[in-house]
Write a protein that holds these residues in place. Structure first.
Motif, PDB file in Angstrom:
ATOM      1  N   ALA A 412     -43.200 -23.493  -8.672  1.00 55.94           N
ATOM      2  CA  ALA A 412     -42.345 -24.669  -8.760  1.00 55.94           C
ATOM      3  C   ALA A 412     -40.860 -24.496  -8.379  1.00 55.94           C
ATOM      4  O   ALA A 412     -40.489 -25.339  -7.832  1.00 55.94           O
ATOM      5  N   ASP A 413     -40.496 -23.354  -8.522  1.00 55.48           N
ATOM      6  CA  ASP A 413     -39.041 -23.235  -7.843  1.00 55.48           C
ATOM      7  C   ASP A 413     -39.332 -23.508  -6.283  1.00 55.48           C
ATOM      8  O   ASP A 413     -38.315 -23.844  -5.641  1.00 55.48           O
ATOM      9  N   SER A 414     -40.063 -22.672  -5.640  1.00 57.26           N
ATOM     10  CA  SER A 414     -40.296 -23.038  -4.262  1.00 57.26           C
ATOM     11  C   SER A 414     -40.186 -24.368  -3.747  1.00 57.26           C
ATOM     12  O   SER A 414     -39.533 -24.816  -2.784  1.00 57.26           O
ATOM     13  N   ASN A 415     -41.316 -25.233  -4.644  1.00 58.62           N
ATOM     14  CA  ASN A 415     -40.993 -26.613  -4.360  1.00 58.62           C
ATOM     15  C   ASN A 415     -39.929 -27.318  -4.396  1.00 58.62           C
ATOM     16  O   ASN A 415     -39.493 -28.139  -3.866  1.00 58.62           O
ATOM     17  N   TYR A 416     -39.223 -27.070  -5.733  1.00 55.55           N
ATOM     18  CA  TYR A 416     -38.015 -27.560  -5.778  1.00 55.55           C
ATOM     19  C   TYR A 416     -37.058 -27.472  -4.848  1.00 55.55           C
ATOM     20  O   TYR A 416     -36.244 -28.330  -4.180  1.00 55.55           O
ATOM     21  N   ASN A 417     -36.904 -26.376  -4.363  1.00 54.85           N
ATOM     22  CA  ASN A 417     -35.773 -25.793  -3.127  1.00 54.85           C
ATOM     23  C   ASN A 417     -36.171 -26.548  -2.054  1.00 54.85           C
ATOM     24  O   ASN A 417     -35.303 -27.166  -1.391  1.00 54.85           O
ATOM     25  N   GLN A 418     -37.525 -26.893  -1.705  1.00 53.95           N
ATOM     26  CA  GLN A 418     -37.829 -27.360  -0.612  1.00 53.95           C
ATOM     27  C   GLN A 418     -37.357 -28.803  -0.640  1.00 53.95           C
ATOM     28  O   GLN A 418     -36.926 -29.366   0.407  1.00 53.95           O
ATOM     29  N   ASP A 419     -37.820 -29.444  -1.783  1.00 50.40           N
ATOM     30  CA  ASP A 419     -37.008 -30.877  -1.967  1.00 50.40           C
ATOM     31  C   ASP A 419     -35.624 -31.052  -2.120  1.00 50.40           C
ATOM     32  O   ASP A 419     -35.185 -32.097  -1.453  1.00 50.40           O
ATOM     33  N   ILE A 420     -35.047 -30.182  -2.605  1.00 50.55           N
ATOM     34  CA  ILE A 420     -33.495 -30.203  -2.621  1.00 50.55           C
ATOM     35  C   ILE A 420     -32.957 -30.114  -1.383  1.00 50.55           C
ATOM     36  O   ILE A 420     -31.653 -30.871  -1.061  1.00 50.55           O
ATOM     37  N   SER A 421     -33.260 -29.132  -0.578  1.00 52.06           N
ATOM     38  CA  SER A 421     -32.654 -29.001   0.652  1.00 52.06           C
ATOM     39  C   SER A 421     -33.081 -29.856   1.575  1.00 52.06           C
ATOM     40  O   SER A 421     -32.594 -29.775   3.086  1.00 52.06           O
ATOM     41  N   ALA A 422     -33.875 -31.044   1.358  1.00 49.54           N
ATOM     42  CA  ALA A 422     -34.219 -31.860   2.484  1.00 49.54           C
ATOM     43  C   ALA A 422     -33.155 -32.664   3.002  1.00 49.54           C
ATOM     44  O   ALA A 422     -32.971 -32.903   4.212  1.00 49.54           O
ATOM     45  N   ASP A 423     -32.049 -32.902   1.957  1.00 49.29           N
ATOM     46  CA  ASP A 423     -30.931 -33.774   2.280  1.00 49.29           C
ATOM     47  C   ASP A 423     -29.809 -33.713   1.323  1.00 49.29           C
ATOM     48  O   ASP A 423     -29.684 -34.371   0.534  1.00 49.29           O
ATOM     49  N   ASP A 424     -28.926 -32.379   1.709  1.00 48.01           N
ATOM     50  CA  ASP A 424     -28.062 -32.026   0.503  1.00 48.01           C
ATOM     51  C   ASP A 424     -26.986 -32.979   0.557  1.00 48.01           C
ATOM     52  O   ASP A 424     -26.181 -33.278  -0.225  1.00 48.01           O
ATOM     53  N   LYS A 425     -26.721 -33.808   1.636  1.00 44.76           N
ATOM     54  CA  LYS A 425     -25.529 -34.817   1.709  1.00 44.76           C
ATOM     55  C   LYS A 425     -25.824 -35.894   0.687  1.00 44.76           C
ATOM     56  O   LYS A 425     -24.829 -36.464   0.590  1.00 44.76           O
ATOM     57  N   SER A 427     -26.894 -35.453  -2.598  1.00 41.67           N
ATOM     58  CA  SER A 427     -26.783 -34.690  -3.922  1.00 41.67           C
ATOM     59  C   SER A 427     -25.709 -35.253  -4.623  1.00 41.67           C
ATOM     60  O   SER A 427     -24.510 -35.489  -4.124  1.00 41.67           O
ATOM     61  N   VAL A 428     -25.990 -35.425  -6.066  1.00 41.32           N
ATOM     62  CA  VAL A 428     -24.856 -35.868  -6.864  1.00 41.32           C
ATOM     63  C   VAL A 428     -23.904 -34.930  -7.251  1.00 41.32           C
ATOM     64  O   VAL A 428     -24.273 -33.836  -7.756  1.00 41.32           O
ATOM     65  N   LYS A 560     -28.331 -42.771 -16.054  1.00 45.11           N
ATOM     66  CA  LYS A 560     -28.814 -44.213 -16.029  1.00 45.11           C
ATOM     67  C   LYS A 560     -28.131 -45.100 -15.114  1.00 45.11           C
ATOM     68  O   LYS A 560     -28.605 -45.561 -14.082  1.00 45.11           O
ATOM     69  N   ASP A 561     -26.830 -44.645 -15.039  1.00 43.97           N
ATOM     70  CA  ASP A 561     -26.100 -45.627 -13.980  1.00 43.97           C
ATOM     71  C   ASP A 561     -26.371 -45.300 -12.696  1.00 43.97           C
ATOM     72  O   ASP A 561     -26.182 -45.922 -11.643  1.00 43.97           O
ATOM     73  N   TYR A 562     -26.471 -43.852 -12.288  1.00 40.56           N
ATOM     74  CA  TYR A 562     -26.579 -43.280 -10.807  1.00 40.56           C
ATOM     75  C   TYR A 562     -28.255 -43.915 -10.486  1.00 40.56           C
ATOM     76  O   TYR A 562     -28.479 -44.100  -9.689  1.00 40.56           O
ATOM     77  N   LEU A 563     -29.087 -43.984 -11.671  1.00 42.00           N
ATOM     78  CA  LEU A 563     -30.325 -44.270 -11.187  1.00 42.00           C
ATOM     79  C   LEU A 563     -30.620 -45.702 -11.079  1.00 42.00           C
ATOM     80  O   LEU A 563     -31.621 -46.302 -10.257  1.00 42.00           O
ATOM     81  N   GLN A 576     -35.135 -36.051  -4.826  1.00 47.15           N
ATOM     82  CA  GLN A 576     -34.133 -35.215  -5.511  1.00 47.15           C
ATOM     83  C   GLN A 576     -34.371 -35.803  -7.271  1.00 47.15           C
ATOM     84  O   GLN A 576     -34.451 -34.947  -7.874  1.00 47.15           O
ATOM     85  N   ARG A 577     -34.709 -37.143  -7.411  1.00 43.67           N
ATOM     86  CA  ARG A 577     -35.102 -37.465  -8.540  1.00 43.67           C
ATOM     87  C   ARG A 577     -36.465 -36.930  -9.128  1.00 43.67           C
ATOM     88  O   ARG A 577     -36.251 -36.457 -10.262  1.00 43.67           O
TER      89      ARG A 577
END
Length: 587
Positions: A412-425, A427-428, A560-563, A576-577
């Motif tokens: 799960a960590d490897s999948n999560y890191n791939q999703d997060i690094s897709a578009d760092d700019k 990120s919240v 909730k406000d951000y979503l 990211q969500r």
């Protein structure tokens, strides 16, 4: 015959001349009498100061930066013959200074001094001033009995060498900027009768003054001393402790101070009931207990001393009726009692009883030291036993779970890191980057990137400082789960304090178990718990515990406000969500 005539003539001359000589002597004595009196009244040479003490006074003038009261001093000044004035008085005896009084004009214009002393020429002495050097010079006047240094702009901690004034009877260093704790060497001044340290910046506990048998007056008003009530000699006559940080009950030991004539402990955080004996002390004339948190009702049958002329119990949390000896109009006694919840014929500025009960409930009071130590020992023993059992069982469970989830977590960590690094700019950010006041930056942003805010066990004083004594303006919410207050820690971190009062033992035990888990609830996507505080006090017949939980405060609105907010939806993409959702579910 001629010889006999000559003897007769000589005898006749003596008989005639003796009365004339006596007359001349008396006349001379009459005119010389004023001169003789003047000679007798002329000061003898021994009244002149020694050369060394002359030099010491000139050094004092220099170290005090030539105040107005000491203008004109030089090597030719006869200090012992200077006429006394409202700002200067020097008394000499046998060639030594026994009294030195200097009153300046460097007083603070602000109602509340701060401990951040600035070298402002209108208030304090300059940065060059050294209070250590000043008292080193001053203690060479070893015969001093009276020392008054008022409004001179003195700043710095009170040196311990104050005990070198072996014969000192009066010490007055009020209205200066002396800070820190009062040196314990003050307890060595065996001859001291009057101790006035008012209107300074002293803090901490007051040294033991019970051994000073000669002490009759103590004035420590206008400082930040506390939280305990100072120990006093039985011979004390005047006690002024107003406007400090005393946080305690009125000690029963005051019953033994039978010579007490004046007691002023107003503007502190004195709590509990007012003991009846305080009104019947035989010589008490002035009693001021105003602006505290004194609660409960006064005994109707309390008796007042005939010498009691002034009583101020206003702005407390008192309920019930006033005793007749206090409210009696026939006596020559002035009584002030506004700002309570008393039931009097004339309301006279009284609150409803519900007000006092609510404020008293919010005012958390620490227990006596003996009770606190005993409860802490019992609590520590129980927590140690329970913690050992729970910790061992928890370790075994976690060990087994880790074995089964290790491979799944790595995937799960490897999948999560791939999703997060897709578009760092997109990120919240944890906190907005614009318009940030460094004082209010949350603690987590000051920690290393890979770490979390440290977990602390807070004291009651730290909690009250953070919330400004639970100021109603800092109250965020209130409900069945307690109250939420916003506040700031001493390092400027913005926090939220959750206050929960517990009256049942079972709830208390459950909460204690929960508190043990709080330090481990750490995650980069969760608000951190910064610490807690547990206060227990006896409110007969119950023992009430109050638990404070301190969270870091995140003011960047809700998830909730951000979503849901269309204006912010581009900040958080669906990959990211989904990744965050998976991570929270896995945690």
């Amino acid at each position: 015959m001629p010889l006999q005539d000559e003897r007769l003539a000589t005898l006749s001359y003596k008989q005639v001349s003796d009365p004339q000589k006596m007359k001349v002597f008396l006349v001379s004595l009459y005119y010389l009498f004023p001169a003789i009196i003047l000679v007798l009244l002329t000061p003898i040479p021994s009244a002149q100061l020694t050369t060394s003490e002359n030099r010491i006074l000139l050094q004092v003038q220099k170290l005090l930066e030539y105040p107005q009261a000491l203008q004109g001093w030089n090597n030719m000044t006869n200090f012992c013959s200077l006429p006394p004035s409202p700002s200067l008085k020097i008394v000499c005896s046998n060639g030594h200074v026994t009294e030195l009084t200097i009153i300046g004009n460097k007083t603070s214009h602000s109602p509340h001094k701060t401990q951040l002393v600035s070298w402002n020429s209108s208030e304090t002495l300059s940065e060059r001033f050294s209070i250590e050097s000043f008292f080193t010079v001053l203690t060479n006047l070893s015969n001093l009995k009276v020392l008054s240094l008022v409004s001179l702009g003195l700043w710095g901690p009170l040196p311990s060498k104050i005990d070198r004034f072996w014969f000192l009877e009066v010490l007055n260093i009020s209205s200066n900027f002396i800070y820190g704790e009062i040196s314990s060497s003050i307890s060595s001044l065996r001859s001291i009768r009057s101790l006035v340290l008012a209107e300074n910046l002293f803090n901490g506990s007051v040294p033991d003054l019970g051994r000073l048998a000669s002490l009759e007056e103590i004035n420590l008003g206008g400082n930040k001393l506390g939280p305990g009530f100072p120990s006093l000699s039985k011979n004390i006559v005047r006690v002024i402790l107003r406007d400090n940080s005393l946080r305690c009950r009125i000690p029963p030991q005051l019953m033994q101070v039978y010579k007490l004539q004046l007691l002023d402990i107003s503007s502190n955080v004195i709590f509990g009931n007012i003991p009846s004996f305080i009104f019947s002390l035989p010589f008490l004339k002035y009693l001021n207990l105003a602006a505290n948190q004194l609660s409960g009702s006064l005994s109707v049958n309390v008796s007042c001393s005939s010498s009691l002329a002034f009583v101020d119990i206003s702005h407390n949390l008192l309920v019930g009726k006033l005793p007749s000896c206090i409210s009696s109009k026939g006596s020559n006694r002035t009584t002030l009692y506004a700002g309570n919840c008393l039931t009097t014929r004339r309301l006279n500025g009284q609150h409803p009883s519900s007000y006092c009960k609510k404020v008293e409930a919010l005012a958390v009071k620490p227990p006596h030291r003996s009770q606190q130590k005993e409860s802490e020992m019992q609590l520590g023993l129980i927590l140690g036993i329970v913690g050992g059992i729970v910790g061992t069982a928890g370790f075994l469970v976690l060990f087994i779970l880790c074995i089964f989830k290790k491979s799944k977590a790595e995937k799960a960590d490897s999948n999560y890191n791939q999703d997060i690094s897709a578009d760092d700019k997109f990120s919240v950010p944890a906190y907005p980057t614009s318009n940030i006041n460094a004082k209010h930056v949350p603690l987590s942003t000051r920690q290393p990137i890979l770490g979390f805010p440290p977990y602390s066990i807070f004291s009651l004083e730290e909690i009250e400082d953070a919330t400004n004594n639970f100021d109603p303006s800092n109250l965020i919410a209130e409900g069945s789960q307690g109250q939420l207050y916003k506040g700031w820690l001493i390092d400027g971190s913005m926090v939220v304090v959750n206050c929960v009062k517990l009256k049942q033992k079972s709830l208390y035990k459950n909460c204690i178990q929960s508190l043990k888990v709080l330090p481990y609830l750490r995650h980069r996507n969760l608000v951190s718990v910064l610490g807690h505080s547990v206060i227990t006090h006896e409110d007969r017949p119950q023992i009430i515990s109050t638990i404070f939980i301190v969270f870091e405060r995140v003011t960047n609105v809700t998830l909730k406000d951000y979503l849901a907010d269309r204006n912010k939806k581009e900040m958080l993409k669906w990959p990211q969500r989904m990744a965050i959702t998976k991570l929270i579910y896995r945690s």
